[in-house]
Design a protein around this motif. Structure first.
Motif, PDB file in Angstrom:
ATOM      1  N   GLY A   1      -3.315  11.977  -0.056  1.00 11.05           N
ATOM      2  CA  GLY A   1      -4.590  11.662   0.578  1.00 11.05           C
ATOM      3  C   GLY A   1      -5.256  10.386   0.093  1.00 11.05           C
ATOM      4  O   GLY A   1      -6.379  10.096   0.479  1.00 11.05           O
ATOM      5  N   LYS A   2      -4.592   9.627  -0.739  1.00  5.22           N
ATOM      6  CA  LYS A   2      -5.170   8.388  -1.264  1.00  5.22           C
ATOM      7  C   LYS A   2      -4.229   7.225  -1.000  1.00  5.22           C
ATOM      8  O   LYS A   2      -3.009   7.367  -1.050  1.00  5.22           O
ATOM      9  N   ILE A   3      -4.816   6.055  -0.763  1.00  8.33           N
ATOM     10  CA  ILE A   3      -4.027   4.835  -0.624  1.00  8.33           C
ATOM     11  C   ILE A   3      -4.202   4.034  -1.914  1.00  8.33           C
ATOM     12  O   ILE A   3      -5.324   3.728  -2.306  1.00  8.33           O
ATOM     13  N   THR A   4      -3.088   3.734  -2.560  1.00  6.74           N
ATOM     14  CA  THR A   4      -3.111   2.901  -3.755  1.00  6.74           C
ATOM     15  C   THR A   4      -2.183   1.723  -3.522  1.00  6.74           C
ATOM     16  O   THR A   4      -1.403   1.715  -2.574  1.00  6.74           O
TER      17      THR A   4
ATOM     18  N   PRO B   1       0.850  -1.195   0.000  1.00  7.08           N
ATOM     19  CA  PRO B   1       0.000   0.000   0.000  1.00  7.08           C
ATOM     20  C   PRO B   1       0.884   1.242   0.000  1.00  7.08           C
ATOM     21  O   PRO B   1       1.929   1.277   0.649  1.00  7.08           O
ATOM     22  N   GLN B   2       0.457   2.255  -0.759  1.00 11.86           N
ATOM     23  CA  GLN B   2       1.237   3.485  -0.851  1.00 11.86           C
ATOM     24  C   GLN B   2       0.301   4.666  -0.627  1.00 11.86           C
ATOM     25  O   GLN B   2      -0.726   4.787  -1.296  1.00 11.86           O
ATOM     26  N   TYR B   3       0.632   5.520   0.340  1.00 10.17           N
ATOM     27  CA  TYR B   3      -0.168   6.704   0.633  1.00 10.17           C
ATOM     28  C   TYR B   3       0.426   7.882  -0.113  1.00 10.17           C
ATOM     29  O   TYR B   3       1.600   8.192   0.029  1.00 10.17           O
ATOM     30  N   ASN B   4      -0.400   8.538  -0.938  1.00  8.09           N
ATOM     31  CA  ASN B   4       0.082   9.663  -1.716  1.00  8.09           C
ATOM     32  C   ASN B   4      -1.065  10.633  -1.956  1.00  8.09           C
ATOM     33  O   ASN B   4      -2.106  10.240  -2.485  1.00  8.09           O
TER      34      ASN B   4
END
Length: 62
Positions: free
Chosen positions: A50-53, A45-48
């Protein structure tokens, strides 16, 4: 360096941390063991912004 010194007893070391003790006290040692595994899934998971992708293939970083 700290990891190398503790890798043989990593579950015990983690169990003695504040949150490790909390999990241990409620009978969730299996969660500690699970969280310390390597290469269980091939996504990250990558937080960027304000979104987690999800990074689909963690090993190739694609």
């Amino acid at each position: 360096m700290m990891y190398n010194g503790a890798k043989e007893t990593i579950v015990e070391v983690a169990s003695n941390s504040r949150n490790g003790r909390r999990l241990y006290d409620i009978g969730r040692v299996i969660d500690i063991e699970y969280c310390l595994q390597w290469d269980v899934v091939n996504v990250i998971p990558q937080y960027n912004e304000g979104k987690i992708t999800l990074v689909k293939d963690a090993r190739s970083n694609q």
